[in-house]
Design a protein around this motif. Sequence first.
Motif, PDB file in Angstrom:
ATOM      1  N   ILE A  93       0.969  -1.183   0.001  1.00  0.00           N
ATOM      2  CA  ILE A  93       0.141   0.019  -0.014  1.00  0.00           C
ATOM      3  C   ILE A  93       0.858   1.316  -0.064  1.00  0.00           C
ATOM      4  N   SER A  94       1.652   1.292   0.712  1.00  0.00           N
ATOM      5  CA  SER A  94       2.624   2.566   0.948  1.00  0.00           C
ATOM      6  C   SER A  94       3.611   2.616  -0.389  1.00  0.00           C
ATOM      7  N   GLY A  95       3.780   1.689  -0.911  1.00  0.00           N
ATOM      8  CA  GLY A  95       4.580   1.995  -2.216  1.00  0.00           C
ATOM      9  C   GLY A  95       3.780   2.438  -3.149  1.00  0.00           C
ATOM     10  N   CYS A  96       2.522   1.688  -3.256  1.00  0.00           N
ATOM     11  CA  CYS A  96       1.376   2.422  -4.438  1.00  0.00           C
ATOM     12  C   CYS A  96       1.330   3.836  -3.948  1.00  0.00           C
ATOM     13  N   GLU A  97       1.030   4.309  -2.765  1.00  0.00           N
ATOM     14  CA  GLU A  97       0.822   5.703  -2.451  1.00  0.00           C
ATOM     15  C   GLU A  97       1.689   6.543  -2.751  1.00  0.00           C
ATOM     16  N   ARG A  98       2.995   6.207  -2.514  1.00  0.00           N
ATOM     17  CA  ARG A  98       4.145   7.148  -2.675  1.00  0.00           C
ATOM     18  C   ARG A  98       4.172   7.098  -4.489  1.00  0.00           C
ATOM     19  N   VAL A  99       4.068   6.308  -5.006  1.00  0.00           N
ATOM     20  CA  VAL A  99       4.213   6.332  -6.613  1.00  0.00           C
ATOM     21  C   VAL A  99       3.278   7.009  -7.149  1.00  0.00           C
ATOM     22  N   GLU A 100       1.845   6.662  -6.684  1.00  0.00           N
ATOM     23  CA  GLU A 100       0.678   7.639  -7.091  1.00  0.00           C
ATOM     24  C   GLU A 100       0.879   9.025  -6.989  1.00  0.00           C
ATOM     25  N   ALA A 101       1.456   9.458  -5.636  1.00  0.00           N
ATOM     26  CA  ALA A 101       1.468  10.686  -5.373  1.00  0.00           C
ATOM     27  C   ALA A 101       2.804  11.536  -6.297  1.00  0.00           C
ATOM     28  N   LYS A 102       3.559  10.733  -6.727  1.00  0.00           N
ATOM     29  CA  LYS A 102       4.510  11.399  -7.676  1.00  0.00           C
ATOM     30  C   LYS A 102       3.926  11.554  -8.994  1.00  0.00           C
ATOM     31  N   VAL A 103       3.212  10.112  -9.525  1.00  0.00           N
ATOM     32  CA  VAL A 103       2.590  10.450 -10.935  1.00  0.00           C
ATOM     33  C   VAL A 103       1.732  11.286 -10.828  1.00  0.00           C
ATOM     34  N   ARG A 104       0.926  11.615  -9.954  1.00  0.00           N
ATOM     35  CA  ARG A 104      -0.362  12.581 -10.004  1.00  0.00           C
ATOM     36  C   ARG A 104       0.464  13.958  -9.473  1.00  0.00           C
ATOM     37  N   SER A 105       1.533  14.374 -10.129  1.00  0.00           N
ATOM     38  CA  SER A 105       1.950  15.771  -9.745  1.00  0.00           C
ATOM     39  C   SER A 105       2.571  16.286 -11.201  1.00  0.00           C
ATOM     40  N   GLY A 106       3.227  17.436 -11.107  1.00  0.00           N
ATOM     41  CA  GLY A 106       3.655  17.958 -12.175  1.00  0.00           C
ATOM     42  C   GLY A 106       2.633  18.186 -13.285  1.00  0.00           C
TER      43      GLY A 106
END
Length: 188
Positions: A93-106
Motif C-alpha cells: 500500500i505505501s509503495g503504491c501511495e508513494r508512486v501515485e503521489a509522484k505520478v499525480r504531480s507536475g
Amino acid sequence: MRREFGVAIGLPEPIHSELQGWRERLGDPNAAAIPPHVTLLPPTALQDQVLPDVEEHLRQVAAGEQPFEVHLRGASTFRPVSPVVFVPLVVGISGCERVEAKVRSGPLARSLTFPYHPHVTVAHDLGEAALDRAFAALSSYDASFQVWGFTLFEQGRDRVWRPQRDFPFGRAGLPGPPEPGDGDPASG
C-alpha cells in the motif's frame, strides 16, 4: 486533440488471467475493456502537445523508484458509496501511495473524487446480488507479485484501455520493459 489516459500497475500472469476471468464470469460490463490493474492515475484527458512532457515526467518518476512487493488478499467493497467489489492490497500500500503521489504531480497534477486507495477491481456497476457473489467468491483470494514499474494506458474510441508505454523502475534511460511474464501488463 484530447485523449483519455491513465497510469496503472499491471498484474503479472497468472494473476492477470485469474482476475480477468473472475470479472468475465461475474458479468462485469467492463471486463473486456479494462485489464486488471492497480490505478496510479485515473482516466485523465490530455492534449496531444503535452504527451512528451507527460512521458518525461513518468520516466523520471519511475527512474527514482525501486521494485516492491504487492500482496493481494481477500475481497472488499466500496458499497454503499460505489458499486464496486475489489481485491485489497495487504502489502504494498505505501509503495503504491508513494508512486501515485509522484505520478499525480507536475503535468499530471489533478484532484481526485475519492481519496486514493490502491486495489484491484473485480466487479463494478453490477446489481447487489452479483456484487455479493463477487465478494463471496473472492473472499479467500491470495496472490503476491513484484511491481517492476507502471504503464501508461490510453482509452481507444471503442472504450478499450490499451497499454502505450511501460516505465520500469530504476532504469532511467534504459531501453525496454522486463521480459514477458515478469510482470509486464502487456504480456497478459
